[in-house]
Write an enzyme that holds these catalytic residues in place. Structure first.
Site, PDB file in Angstrom:
ATOM      1  N   ASP A  25      -6.450  -6.385 -21.806  1.00 47.56           N
ATOM      2  CA  ASP A  25      -7.227  -7.441 -21.458  1.00 47.56           C
ATOM      3  C   ASP A  25      -7.196  -7.254 -22.524  1.00 47.56           C
ATOM      4  OD1 ASP A  25      -8.780  -4.822 -21.678  1.00 47.56           O
ATOM      5  OD2 ASP A  25     -10.301  -5.892 -22.282  1.00 47.56           O
ATOM      6  N   LYS A  28      -3.056   4.643 -24.397  1.00 44.01           N
ATOM      7  CA  LYS A  28      -2.873   3.503 -24.491  1.00 44.01           C
ATOM      8  C   LYS A  28      -2.067   2.979 -26.416  1.00 44.01           C
ATOM      9  CE  LYS A  28      -5.463   1.523 -22.042  1.00 44.01           C
ATOM     10  NZ  LYS A  28      -6.144   0.125 -21.719  1.00 44.01           N
ATOM     11  N   ASP A  55       5.513  -4.058  -7.096  1.00 41.84           N
ATOM     12  CA  ASP A  55       4.959  -2.426  -6.076  1.00 41.84           C
ATOM     13  C   ASP A  55       3.974  -1.803  -6.710  1.00 41.84           C
ATOM     14  OD1 ASP A  55       7.571  -3.319  -4.784  1.00 41.84           O
ATOM     15  OD2 ASP A  55       9.149  -1.923  -5.627  1.00 41.84           O
ATOM     16  N   SER A 114      -7.379   4.067 -18.329  1.00 35.90           N
ATOM     17  CA  SER A 114      -8.785   4.062 -19.225  1.00 35.90           C
ATOM     18  C   SER A 114      -8.063   4.752 -20.520  1.00 35.90           C
ATOM     19  CB  SER A 114      -9.966   3.574 -18.817  1.00 35.90           C
ATOM     20  OG  SER A 114     -10.557   3.656 -19.744  1.00 35.90           O
ATOM     21  N   ASN A 115      -8.235   3.415 -21.690  1.00 40.94           N
ATOM     22  CA  ASN A 115      -8.178   4.698 -23.019  1.00 40.94           C
ATOM     23  C   ASN A 115      -9.702   5.638 -23.159  1.00 40.94           C
ATOM     24  OD1 ASN A 115      -5.748   4.903 -24.421  1.00 40.94           O
ATOM     25  ND2 ASN A 115      -6.560   2.929 -25.217  1.00 40.94           N
ATOM     26  N   ASN A 116     -10.482   5.031 -22.278  1.00 35.24           N
ATOM     27  CA  ASN A 116     -12.437   5.489 -22.151  1.00 35.24           C
ATOM     28  C   ASN A 116     -11.860   7.095 -22.222  1.00 35.24           C
ATOM     29  OD1 ASN A 116     -14.798   6.441 -22.340  1.00 35.24           O
ATOM     30  ND2 ASN A 116     -15.740   4.734 -21.092  1.00 35.24           N
TER      31      ASN A 116
END
Lengths: 298, 298
Positions: B245, B220, B19, B57-59
């Site tokens: 990725d 992450k 979901d 995002s880890n950015n």
């Protein structure tokens, strides 16, 4: 079992045992810019007893000339050929062991001492004190900085002008497996002004972590540095004693390079209690409160 | 055993199973500044199928507003409350978990995204984009930079303006054991412009090595980040799939946070062969050549 030098006959026996004394500088001869008491007298005692003296330092920011001036400023006699900062041992390594081809350059993440010593042995270099690299990365850099076959080695030392731009350049050069990865020394901290700040080993870590490569370390406690010293000053390692203030660099260096002895002074990083800790990395043969005590009590 | 999605019925089964879809951004939705083919169509397919979408995002250089603009620029629909860059999860952590007292500040080794998110949750900060810290250390700095009880945490992220001065400040603040050591993410590299450069984890390493301290990592693959996401968007973790990725961040994150599934796309860092390596750190439940294939073939 470490022997603490306290009585006159212990001092005498210690001095008689060795012909050559190798000294770490900061924390042993001086602390920051402050002289340590009695050191001048101890050095004069050694000279007058005919001992050979060698000065060794992991500090890569200074050339041998710079170091000679610093030692002389503390009224300690020193000749150029007695001085081995890691900038010098690194230059010797690049020239004699790595045998860097003449058309290749060293990219320096470091200061002027490395540049001077590479100049002297005739190795071309880039990076280092180049003021144009002390700026922010821009998108043009990110598009153009790539592996460069003209760079044969990345040599890292202490760099108080380190920038992300320099890290990006070194990172890309190290993508080429033929580009050597060298480190003047792995000291995690840099003792100065009565405290510590991050040292050469720490400055180099972004490259170690991002490239996954392990650098060749050319300072204490690695034997590569003693090889450079012995190449310059021929002596019997068994008749030599290393004097330093750090267990994991100085005293380990004496062990790694097979010297006859090691003396820890308690005027720098390592404390007496550390010698007796269960997980002490290495134990000196001798230790003493302060190098000056040798002259005072012998 | 990882399942490669190739046939239409595999795609359908995969889509029916979840979901909620959480997406890593760079390498999945786009690569550098280049859009990846078919991604827009896949995202529209998920929206029209009533799936919940979250961007992760880890950015740490961008705030949620910055990210929304970047996502929208690729013609992908996104609302502010769907976006979780590590700057945001870090701010949430400082405010809600660390509960930093109001008289304490965060010293940022990082960029504007962290500042924006700390501002929003009402946490005071220093360092960061302060242009006066983008200069060389001088001897006055070395005499005056010392532990500072007004600094309650050092928060490190990606900093393309890192200087030795900032490292010296952070190093001294971290000498105080009451000063928390936080890291937005441990990514060793920063993918951009078709290549890689050192990432946030690498930038922070001089502090890890020099202080000997281990930072709390807020991106992450650590569950702290999922806690921040679930605090904002309430969903059943078992009905959620993480799409990324990188095996060691994205896919590991799905495992660490107990999500129902994980999908690796091959348009970024990790390659198909890595899934089948003997020492693969973690294996995805599903993988696919490109996210765009979902819309093209479903």
């Amino acid at each position: 079992m470490a022997i603490k030098l306290e009585k006159p006959d212990q001092y005498k026996e210690f001095l008689d045992k060795f012909d050559v004394f190798l000294f770490d500088c900061d924390g042993v001869l001086w602390s920051g810019n402050e002289p340590l008491p009695g050191v001048k007298d101890t050095m004069e005692l050694l000279r007058s007893s005919g001992k050979q003296i060698i000065f060794v330092s992991n500090n890569s920011t200074k050339s041998r000339e710079d170091y000679m001036k610093k030692i002389n400023a503390h009224e300690i006699e020193a000749k150029l050929e007695e001085i081995y900062p890691s900038a010098y041992s690194s230059a010797i390594y690049v020239k004699k062991v790595l045998k860097l081809p003449e058309d290749k350059k060293v990219f320096i993440l470091g200061e002027g001492g490395i540049e001077s010593e590479l100049d002297r042995v005739g190795v071309k270099h880039t990076g280092g004190t180049d003021a144009s690299l002390r700026r922010a990365v821009n998108s043009d850099d990110l598009n153009t900085i790539r592996p460069d076959p003209s760079i044969g080695a990345v040599l890292c030392g202490m760099d108080r002008h380190v920038t992300y731009l320099k890290y990006c350049m070194a990172y890309q050069y190290l993508q080429d497996p033929n580009c050597a990865f060298l480190l003047t020394n792995q000291d995690s901290t840099f003792p100065t002004n009565g405290t510590f700040f991050p040292g050469s080993g720490s400055i180099s870590y972004p490259l170690i972590f991002s490239t996954g490569r392990t650098p060749k370390i050319l300072g204490k406690p690695y034997d590569e540095m003693m090889e450079a010293i012995v190449a310059g000053v021929n002596f019997d390692r068994k008749k030599a004693c290393f004097v330093g203030d750090r267990l994991n660099t100085d005293i380990q260096f004496a062990k790694n390079s097979g010297l006859g002895g090691s003396l820890l002074v308690l005027t720098g990083v390592s404390q007496e209690s550390e010698i007796y800790e269960k997980d002490a990395p290495v134990v000196p043969d001798y230790y003493i409160n302060s190098l000056g005590d040798l002259a005072k009590k012998a």
